[in-house]
Design an enzyme around this catalytic site. Structure first.
Site, short mmCIF file in Angstrom:
data_model
loop_
_atom_site.label_atom_id
_atom_site.label_comp_id
_atom_site.label_asym_id
_atom_site.label_seq_id
_atom_site.Cartn_x
_atom_site.Cartn_y
_atom_site.Cartn_z
N HIS A 145 0.88 -1.18 0.00
CA HIS A 145 0.00 0.00 0.00
C HIS A 145 0.91 1.23 0.00
O HIS A 145 2.02 1.19 0.54
CB HIS A 145 -0.84 -0.06 1.28
CG HIS A 145 -1.89 0.99 1.41
ND1 HIS A 145 -1.60 2.30 1.73
CD2 HIS A 145 -3.23 0.93 1.27
CE1 HIS A 145 -2.73 2.99 1.79
NE2 HIS A 145 -3.73 2.18 1.52
N ASP A 222 3.19 -4.05 7.93
CA ASP A 222 1.93 -3.30 7.80
C ASP A 222 0.80 -4.27 8.09
O ASP A 222 0.48 -5.12 7.25
CB ASP A 222 1.83 -2.72 6.38
CG ASP A 222 0.46 -2.10 6.08
OD1 ASP A 222 0.27 -1.58 4.97
OD2 ASP A 222 -0.44 -2.15 6.95
N GLN A 225 -4.62 -4.77 7.32
CA GLN A 225 -5.65 -5.71 6.85
C GLN A 225 -5.59 -7.04 7.57
O GLN A 225 -6.44 -7.91 7.34
CB GLN A 225 -5.50 -5.95 5.33
CG GLN A 225 -5.69 -4.73 4.49
CD GLN A 225 -7.09 -4.15 4.59
OE1 GLN A 225 -8.03 -4.82 4.96
NE2 GLN A 225 -7.20 -2.86 4.25
N LYS A 248 -10.10 0.10 10.91
CA LYS A 248 -10.30 -1.12 10.13
C LYS A 248 -10.62 -2.30 11.03
O LYS A 248 -10.80 -3.43 10.55
CB LYS A 248 -9.04 -1.42 9.30
CG LYS A 248 -8.80 -0.34 8.23
CD LYS A 248 -7.83 -0.83 7.17
CE LYS A 248 -7.17 0.31 6.43
NZ LYS A 248 -7.97 0.87 5.34
N CYS A 386 -4.79 2.44 -3.65
CA CYS A 386 -3.52 2.92 -3.08
C CYS A 386 -2.41 1.90 -3.27
O CYS A 386 -1.59 1.70 -2.38
CB CYS A 386 -3.66 3.26 -1.60
SG CYS A 386 -4.85 4.57 -1.30
#
Lengths: 428, 153
Positions: A145, A222, A225, A248, A386
């Site tokens: 991302h 990261d 998600q 999220k 993104c």
């Protein structure tokens, strides 16, 4: 082929359930916890399938935010009065809840930020600036991302370090064979997404961290998600840095986390300067507070922390394993159903159980498909998500992305498939 | 917000059969115009007459959604044959007409007190009034017109 058959079997079994559940609770009861899911979009009921963009909030989180301002709001860490003590306790309690949620060793390793993007920028401008010099290499992937790419581009401009990329294969997985070949002893940091926001691919962070540590490099993950959908244990993963966002994860916007191992936070220079992060302040210079406070300048987003805490409690109430089972079944069913729609091409076959599904609809631009689906009350995302380098690698300008959550239903999946059929006809 | 408000017949027609559409490989990718949020890209070739004052021909290579494709097609038809000055004025009026629209106001352009703009007077452009209710799509509709403005001398 084997795994597809197994997957199909699971999907069929899920479809056969009399009343859909998450663990012991009925799905319809769970949906009732989320006020916004009852909304109409025009004359259609909302089918919210854009959870990778942001998730909806249960009443418990919404109430926690209101309750904070109704009962315990005060500035934190310095007030001696009752409200100040209560607000501070709530804030630090949230920090400990996050520590437990991701398996960190100490609450001091949890820095509250505005979100994943700020967390990564913090690492890049603090750790990066202090540790990277000309000729050093930061190893990223082609599926990152922009928030785990652009901060490192800025870092490269400032420090003179170089960026290199692990390629993505046609099925959406990382080309790990490249790792050995492309490694040099100048690699200081590996930056990787835990779960791709476009393809749903889950990367083998444990393997990457072992590889990096054996060669004297660190790893930053990261996790935006990942944390909503899979159990995360940062120590088991071997992550040196781990970033994610509350919004999220069924929590409020405006707050996120940077986990970093204590020795790293000790050494890292401050990110933002101001109140809270100092110990003693003179005219010419100041001394710093201990981590994590060293990295939390100014009044924190206390309401955000309280909301995040409530979200974590809510998820604990459902059960991580129960959530995962439910989402896995729905995701398999979704992929199988969508693959049968004429003109649909699913991107990334490496993660058939992932809640993130990117697709192209032949002859229909993703923007138009998403617009059509919106007229049916269905919320999906269209665009490059993104992740422009990944789009390029896939050979598309944009895709339609549906991203599921435990509160989505089989009926919503069917509506999505019907909507895509309709869009195909409308624009042909 | 019905789909038909956005995808008027004329827009769907131009999207499926874009006029003056061509492959423009001789124009480098670096000169393509983009709508970064959704991936529409457009290359534009504008040919002027010998005096350099009138648009003789416009060719478009648009890879994007229906709105951007239709808008580029309609732009190419409406602007061909106009003087450079007129063409520029029409482009500006169209863009400001779309942008000046109040998204909450049911698609009416903001009152300017200067009389009707092209969204009211030209049929093909009136079809884009619906776009004002979908602010995210305004960029799709104006892409080709911005491209024209930056291409004209």
């Amino acid at each position: 082929m084997e795994s597809m058959n197994r997957a199909a079997g699971t999907a069929a079994a899920w479809k056969g359930l009399e009343a859909a559940r998450v663990g012991r609770r009925l799905l319809e009861d769970i949906r009732a916890d989320f006020p916004i899911l009852g909304r109409m979009i025009g004359d259609r009921p909302l089918a919210y399938l854009d959870n990778a963009a942001t998730t909806q909030k249960p009443r418990a989180v919404i109430d926690a935010l209101a309750l904070y301002y109704e009962r315990t709001n005060a500035n934190v860490h310095r007030s001696l009065h009752t409200l100040g003590e209560e607000a501070t306790a709530a804030y630090e309690d949230a920090r400990r809840a996050v520590q437990r949620f991701i398996g960190a060793g100490d609450a001091g390793e949890i820095v509250f930020t505005r979100g994943t993007t700020e967390s990564i920028n913090l690492a890049a401008s603090s750790w990066g600036a202090a540790n990277l010099t000309k000729g050093d290499v930061v190893l990223l992937t082609e599926m990152e991302h922009h928030s785990n790419l652009v901060p490192w581009q800025l870092c490269a401009q400032r420090t003179g370090c170089t960026l290199r990329f692990i390629p993505v294969l046609a099925d959406g997985s990382l080309d790990m064979s490249i790792l050995e070949e492309s490694w040099t002893d100048r690699v200081r940091l590996v930056c990787v997404t835990h779960v791709s926001n476009v393809l749903g691919t889950e990367n083998d962070v444990r393997r990457l961290s072992r590889f990096a540590h054996e060669r004297g490099a660190l790893i930053l993950v990261d996790g935006a998600q990942a944390v909503p959908h899979i159990p995360v244990d940062v120590r088991a993963l071997g992550a040196d840095f781990y970033a994610f966002s509350a919004h999220k994860l069924y929590g409020p916007m405006g707050i996120g986390v940077l986990y970093a191992r204590a020795p790293l936070l000790e050494e890292m220079p401050p990110y933002m300067g101001g109140g809270e992060m100092i110990r003693a302040v003179g005219l010419e210079s100041s001394t710093w507070n201990d981590p994590p406070y060293k990295f939390e300048a100014g009044t924190p987003n206390v309401e955000g922390a309280v909301g995040l805490r409530a979200a974590l409690s809510y998820l604990e109430g459902l059960g991580a394993a129960e959530i995962r089972d439910c989402e896995r079944g729905l995701s398999l069913l979704a992929r199988r159903t969508l693959a049968e729609v004429p003109g649909v091409r699913l991107h990334g076959t490496a993660a058939p159980e992932s809640t993130v599904i990117s697709l192209s609809l032949e002859g229909v631009h993703p923007h138009d498909a998403a617009q059509y689906l919106d007229s049916e009350g269905i919320a999906v995302r269209a665009g490059h998500h993104c992740a422009q380098p990944l789009m390029k690698r896939l050979g598309v300008q944009a895709t339609v992305r549906a991203s599921l959550s435990f509160y989505n239903t089989e009926d919503e999946v069917m509506r999505l498939a019907a909507g895509l059929r309709g869009a195909g006809r409308y624009f042909s | 917000m019905a789909l038909e408000d956005l995808y008027r017949e004329i827009i769907l027609d131009h999207a499926k059969n874009p006029r003056n559409s061509a492959v423009l490989d001789h124009i480098p990718d670096t000169l393509a115009h983009e709508n970064p949020s959704c991936g529409d890209t457009l290359k534009l070739e504008v040919t002027l007459d010998e005096a350099g004052t009138t648009i003789r021909r416009i060719r478009v290579q648009c890879r994007g959604c229906s709105i951007s494709t239709a808008s580029a097609s309609i732009m190419s038809e409406l602007e061909t044959g106009r003087s450079v000055a007129e063409a520029r004025q029409l482009a500006r009026d169209f863009i400001s007409g779309l942008r000046g629209g109040d998204p909450a106001g049911g698609g009416q352009p903001a009152a300017s007190g200067e009389g009707a703009g092209p969204l009211d007077t030209i049929d093909e452009l009136a079809a884009f009034k619906g776009v004002m209710r979908f602010p995210v799509r305004v960029k799709c509709a104006t892409l080709a017109w911005h491209a024209l403005l930056s291409t004209l001398p």
